[in-house]
Write a protein that holds these residues in place. Structure first.
Motif, PDB file in Angstrom:
ATOM      1  N   UNK A  17      92.068   5.625  28.795  1.00 38.90           N
ATOM      2  CA  UNK A  17      91.680   6.809  28.031  1.00 38.90           C
ATOM      3  C   UNK A  17      90.546   7.596  28.706  1.00 38.90           C
ATOM      4  N   UNK A  18      90.614   8.902  28.568  1.00 41.96           N
ATOM      5  CA  UNK A  18      89.516   9.782  28.971  1.00 41.96           C
ATOM      6  C   UNK A  18      88.772  10.198  27.699  1.00 41.96           C
ATOM      7  N   UNK A  19      87.458  10.024  27.699  1.00 44.94           N
ATOM      8  CA  UNK A  19      86.658  10.328  26.512  1.00 44.94           C
ATOM      9  C   UNK A  19      85.432  11.142  26.915  1.00 44.94           C
ATOM     10  N   UNK A  20      85.077  12.097  26.071  1.00 42.19           N
ATOM     11  CA  UNK A  20      83.903  12.926  26.323  1.00 42.19           C
ATOM     12  C   UNK A  20      82.762  12.482  25.430  1.00 42.19           C
ATOM     13  N   UNK A  21      81.617  12.078  26.013  1.00 40.02           N
ATOM     14  CA  UNK A  21      80.482  11.643  25.200  1.00 40.02           C
ATOM     15  C   UNK A  21      79.546  12.806  24.872  1.00 40.02           C
ATOM     16  N   UNK A  22      78.939  12.734  23.701  1.00 41.94           N
ATOM     17  CA  UNK A  22      77.920  13.703  23.315  1.00 41.94           C
ATOM     18  C   UNK A  22      76.779  12.942  22.651  1.00 41.94           C
ATOM     19  N   UNK A  23      75.598  12.973  23.269  1.00 38.61           N
ATOM     20  CA  UNK A  23      74.420  12.331  22.701  1.00 38.61           C
ATOM     21  C   UNK A  23      73.669  13.375  21.875  1.00 38.61           C
ATOM     22  N   UNK A  24      73.499  13.089  20.582  1.00 43.16           N
ATOM     23  CA  UNK A  24      72.831  14.033  19.687  1.00 43.16           C
ATOM     24  C   UNK A  24      71.378  13.629  19.450  1.00 43.16           C
ATOM     25  N   UNK A  25      70.679  14.492  18.746  1.00 38.47           N
ATOM     26  CA  UNK A  25      69.247  14.275  18.513  1.00 38.47           C
ATOM     27  C   UNK A  25      68.973  13.043  17.654  1.00 38.47           C
ATOM     28  N   UNK A  26      69.991  12.525  16.950  1.00 41.04           N
ATOM     29  CA  UNK A  26      69.800  11.303  16.152  1.00 41.04           C
ATOM     30  C   UNK A  26      69.856  10.047  17.009  1.00 41.04           C
ATOM     31  N   UNK A  27      70.024  10.230  18.333  1.00 45.34           N
ATOM     32  CA  UNK A  27      70.021   9.102  19.240  1.00 45.34           C
ATOM     33  C   UNK A  27      71.334   8.359  19.321  1.00 45.34           C
ATOM     34  N   UNK A  28      72.365   8.868  18.677  1.00 44.40           N
ATOM     35  CA  UNK A  28      73.672   8.218  18.716  1.00 44.40           C
ATOM     36  C   UNK A  28      74.601   8.978  19.669  1.00 44.40           C
ATOM     37  N   UNK A  29      75.640   8.282  20.135  1.00 44.90           N
ATOM     38  CA  UNK A  29      76.610   8.911  21.014  1.00 44.90           C
ATOM     39  C   UNK A  29      77.918   9.098  20.250  1.00 44.90           C
ATOM     40  N   UNK A  30      78.499  10.280  20.391  1.00 44.49           N
ATOM     41  CA  UNK A  30      79.745  10.649  19.726  1.00 44.49           C
ATOM     42  C   UNK A  30      80.792  10.919  20.808  1.00 44.49           C
ATOM     43  N   UNK A  31      81.977  10.320  20.634  1.00 44.54           N
ATOM     44  CA  UNK A  31      83.027  10.485  21.638  1.00 44.54           C
ATOM     45  C   UNK A  31      84.190  11.307  21.095  1.00 44.54           C
TER      46      UNK A  31
END
Length: 418
Positions: A348-362
């Motif tokens: 799988x190809x996944x795009x990560x996004x680190x937000x200001x809450x310190x969590x990573x969203x894919x």
């Protein structure tokens, strides 16, 4: 002439009378004493009727369990938890007792114990170095039921404890799995217990045999980590935890209660280890560190759900070595590559996004490579496991190079990358 001869004879007799007795009791010779010491050690090793439980602690970290039975012919039968297949497949090797600088025990033909020192086999170590382990050990101390040894080269510690019965010997490996199994019945990654009024968060890694205690002290979160070994139904810490008010040496009498907690005893007091859905304290910068650079992380078990490792059955794919998360594979996405040997075939190809809450969203974008039809659902389920977390993942840094991604929704799904 006669007087000269008599004088010589008298002088010779005098020398004979003054000559010291060179006869020495063989038991008093240094070599004989050393041989006796080695013989005593051999008698202790071979005299264990039911064999030895053993714990090897390499300098490279971890604790590995063995069972040994030594015989008089310098042969040793062994089992080990290095690999599940070694737990019920006895391996026979040779051993020797020899004196170098100190009396030593040599495992002198290749066997399970050599694998941890083998530079060509990883076993949670590094290629080229192995686990900085040993297979030649010096005797440090002995008691009737316990022998402590130290590696001659890498200073690994080897602890031998005499089995008290055949049942204890036979149940040894099973008990290791049973203790770990009690904790897998807790559905969440985060676990808590309270001792003497203080709440602790527990992180237990059965594979590497590491336990970490997190707790609040003077307004900040403190941590104590220790390797552990399993003896019966107890976890024994190699580095006891001094809390300031008490010392935790072990968690004993571990069992799962159907009400949804693990019961154990700490210094004679019963405690409950319960589920928790969020960390006691969270490092907001961990996710950024995890995703900061182009790097390759390895997961051997894939995702765990409700305490069950490899919940998407990646290990059922023949020849699969591991799941490799390649961060910043390109400018658009990371790649969760299904790796065979040194080759990524698909994933799988996944795009990560680190937000200001310190969590990573894919975001799950799709798959790369040609996926065999029989394993397509496994690959897609793995991709969806990244992308379906609407609340993102906590990123828990376990060591300098090890990170756990934990579902921020309910902490019932997680994956380890190292």
């Amino acid at each position: 002439m006669k007087k000269i001869l008599l004088s010589i004879l008298a002088f010779s007799l005098l020398l004979g009378a003054c000559k010291k007795d060179d006869t020495v009791n063989p038991e008093d010779k240094p070599d004989a004493k050393l041989i006796k010491v080695l013989d005593d050690y051999k008698s202790q090793l071979t005299g264990a009727e039911f064999g030895w439980k053993a714990y090897l602690m390499p300098d490279g970290g971890g604790v590995y369990s063995f069972l040994f039975k030594f015989d008089e012919n310098e042969r040793v039968q062994m089992l080990s938890d290095i690999n599940p297949s070694f737990e019920d497949a006895p391996f026979e090797s040779s051993y020797r007792l020899k004196a170098i600088q100190r009396p030593s025990l040599f495992f002198d033909t290749y066997s399970y114990i050599h694998l941890l020192a083998d530079p060509d086999i990883q076993n949670n170590g590094l290629f080229g170095t192995g686990q900085y382990s040993d297979f030649e050990f010096s005797f440090v101390s002995t008691k009737e039921d316990t022998i402590t040894l130290e590696g001659n080269y890498n200073h690994s510690k080897l602890l031998l404890i005499k089995a008290k019965s055949q049942d204890e010997f036979d149940d040894f490996m099973g008990n290791i799995q049973a203790v770990a199994g009690n904790f897998t019945k807790l559905r969440t990654y985060f676990k808590r217990m309270t001792v003497n009024g203080i709440e602790y968060e527990l992180n237990i890694n059965p594979a590497q045999k590491v336990i970490t205690f997190a707790y609040s002290k003077e307004g900040s979160i403190k941590n104590h980590s220790s390797f552990f070994y399993v003896d019966g139904n107890s976890i024994v810490l190699t580095d006891p935890f001094d809390t300031g008010g008490t010392t935790i040496n072990s968690l004993s009498g571990i069992s799962y209660n159907s009400s949804g907690f693990v019961s154990a005893s700490v210094n004679g007091a019963t405690v409950q280890i319960v589920e928790a859905i969020q960390p006691m304290s969270y490092d907001l910068s961990a996710a950024s560190r995890f995703n900061a650079v182009r790097k390759q992380y390895i997961s051997y078990d894939g995702f765990t759900r409700d305490g069950n490792p490899d919940s998407y059955n990646i290990k059922s794919i023949p020849g699969l070595s591991f799941l490799l998360l390649w961060t910043k594979y390109n400018s658009s996405y990371d790649l969760a590559g299904f790796t065979f040997g040194n080759s990524i075939r698909y994933g799988p190809a996944v795009t990560p996004l680190v937000k200001s809450d310190g969590k990573v969203y894919y975001t799950f974008l799709g798959t790369l490579g040609t996926i065999p039809a029989a394993y397509r659902s496994i690959v897609l389920n793995t991709g969806n496991a990244f992308g379906e977390e609407q609340s993102g993942f906590y990123v828990i840094q376990v060591s300098n190079s090890t990170y756990d991604l934990v579902s921020a929704d309910d902490a019932r799904k997680w994956i380890r990358f190292e």
